[in-house]
Design a protein around this motif. Sequence first.
Motif, mmCIF file in Angstrom:
data_model
loop_
_atom_site.group_PDB
_atom_site.id
_atom_site.type_symbol
_atom_site.label_atom_id
_atom_site.label_comp_id
_atom_site.label_asym_id
_atom_site.label_seq_id
_atom_site.Cartn_x
_atom_site.Cartn_y
_atom_site.Cartn_z
ATOM 1 N N LEU A 1 -3.571 -9.566 13.262
ATOM 2 C CA LEU A 1 -4.075 -10.908 12.939
ATOM 3 C C LEU A 1 -5.209 -11.319 13.863
ATOM 4 N N LYS A 2 -5.104 -10.982 15.125
ATOM 5 C CA LYS A 2 -5.984 -11.608 16.099
ATOM 6 C C LYS A 2 -6.825 -10.596 16.875
ATOM 7 N N ASN B 1 5.917 -15.892 7.757
ATOM 8 C CA ASN B 1 4.617 -16.282 7.211
ATOM 9 C C ASN B 1 3.556 -15.444 7.902
ATOM 10 N N LYS B 2 2.610 -14.927 7.096
ATOM 11 C CA LYS B 2 1.630 -14.058 7.739
ATOM 12 C C LYS B 2 0.454 -14.883 8.251
ATOM 13 N N ASP B 3 0.718 -15.907 9.018
ATOM 14 C CA ASP B 3 -0.400 -16.661 9.584
ATOM 15 C C ASP B 3 -0.239 -16.744 11.096
ATOM 16 N N LEU B 4 -1.243 -17.331 11.750
ATOM 17 C CA LEU B 4 -1.267 -17.285 13.208
ATOM 18 C C LEU B 4 -0.133 -18.091 13.826
ATOM 19 N N TRP C 1 -3.365 -17.197 22.703
ATOM 20 C CA TRP C 1 -2.498 -17.735 21.654
ATOM 21 C C TRP C 1 -2.243 -19.208 21.899
ATOM 22 N N GLN D 1 1.816 -6.686 14.468
ATOM 23 C CA GLN D 1 1.390 -7.665 13.470
ATOM 24 C C GLN D 1 0.426 -8.679 14.092
ATOM 25 N N LEU D 2 0.724 -9.109 15.310
ATOM 26 C CA LEU D 2 -0.157 -10.060 15.986
ATOM 27 C C LEU D 2 -1.516 -9.437 16.249
ATOM 28 N N GLU E 1 -2.164 -21.648 19.049
ATOM 29 C CA GLU E 1 -2.159 -22.321 17.754
ATOM 30 C C GLU E 1 -1.285 -23.566 17.795
#
Lengths: 479, 96
Positions: free
Chosen positions: B82-83, A141-144, B91, B78-79, B93
């Motif tokens: 995103l951030k 999933n491309k979410d955090l 991190w 990728q991280l 979440e």
Amino acid sequence: MPLIAVLGAAIIILLLISWWKRASGELLLIMAVAALCAVVMFSWNGLLSPFTVIDVGFPLMAAFDNLSYLSFIILAIASFLSLVASYNYVKERGQNFGAYIVLILFALFGGMIMSCGTNLIAIFIGLETLSLSAYALAGYNKDLASGEASIKYFVLGAAASAILLLGIAFYFGASGSFEISNIRLQVMNLQAEVTNKNIFLLSAALIITGFGFKTASVPFQWWAPDVYEGSPLPVTTFFATAVKAAAFVAFYRIVSSMIPVTGDTLMQAFYVIAVLTMTFGNVCAIYQDNVKRMLAYSSIAHAGYIMIAFVFMSRDMIAAKEAMLFYLLTYTVMTAGAFACLTMLKRKGVNHELTDISNLAALGKRSPWFAFAFSVFLLSLAGFPPTAGFFAKFYIFKSAIQNGFVNLAIIAVINSLISVYYYMRPVVVMYFGSDQLPRVSESTDEEFNYSTAGVIILCMILVLILGLFPNAVLSMIGM
Amino acid sequence: MNYLILAIVIFCIGVLGLLVRRNLIVMLMSVELMLSATNITFVYFSKVWGVLDGQVAVLLNFVMAACEAAVGLAIIVQLFKLKGTVDIGNWRELKK
């Protein structure tokens, strides 16, 4: 043969999706399912045939006995369930289903190598193939949340692999070979040399640490709840079933080769690990409001029950193998079912997963069949008599008592009583509890999707078959 | 024996780096350090027993380490997208 089927299918699908961009998800799914059916069929054949593959002219580094065939079947079932359950999940989110299938198949291939390998390096390579695919799947999933799950799993998993590898190095240092069976021949030498035995115990400790991470047992379980919660639901299913099963089978093989050397020393370590793991899992699961996280803790608790088989392994290896395999099979089926039920829960236009317990409120009225299926899986996980979970637990506790571990069995039974509380909570909420918990403003709306519903029905049938006719399966395992 | 002490010291540095540092890239490097320390152990035991198995294992480990670095860096990239940071302190979440 089963290995070739999986690898072949994975590579064909990989080539197909890279050349033919518009390949439909159904076609790819059918190909993958065909490969999994081939695995089950070849393994079934191998299970029934009297021949065993021993010597084919080159070092095979693998054993094809009934332990490997049965674990192939368990792994194939687990992958099948998470693949089919994920079809709608992935499609709704507009993700690339082909890459997903390929990752699952490569992970399955790694798991199968792990469960049939008799060479430590082969087992390690299988483990890495499995883990590397799993790291990528966790971040699908491309979410955090998914990204965080992925990186946590990656950092801790890579460290665990390094520790396991150091354990393998010391194993090599103590025995002079990577072959698992070789160690038995050297027991006599080892008794004489104290240094070698110490090196061997060190390697055993490191290997237990490495596999403790992979099976999420205390004190190496901290990653599990976060990773299970953050990953996409079908992937969590795969982690909780296939990854765990493969790790346990490989662990069993390695430990069974160590027992002649270490004797009862490892037994005490496993005793402590088993008690701590199941108590930790059960006690922490009580406080969870998120059903997905609750199931993650419950999977830690179940790892603790399986660890009981490792405790009495030094007394009775055959019983340990049978109890462990039966437990893994039932655990796979009921956990996959429970997660598939969670996958069904969703609201129109909302993409994130609805796993909070309040989302289950009054589900018994809105969709009675669905609520009934979920209740059956939870009852089975808790270990109620007509379901599969009861016999799996009964069998493992009975073997523990027969081998003289009455205290351990009592602790385990107390633990399963604790677990009834948190497994019953979603059931109560589903049938009675629309007022206890804050309701979400709009009611959840389960759209019917055939693939997930099919998985739920299949799991349901398997849970009931394993619960009503456990003897048939047990006699198959005991062959 | 000295080889073994060297390997264990390097391994411990790797573990320490993994525990202390908060930068993902440095943590990845620490894991690689642990794997390299293991390689030294393999070579040492291979020499002790006079067999080549350990050295073959080292070659396989190189491949493993490369694969792991590739997957790890892909996840880190990728991280970062995103951030916008590679510091793991940011991190949180998921429930701790």
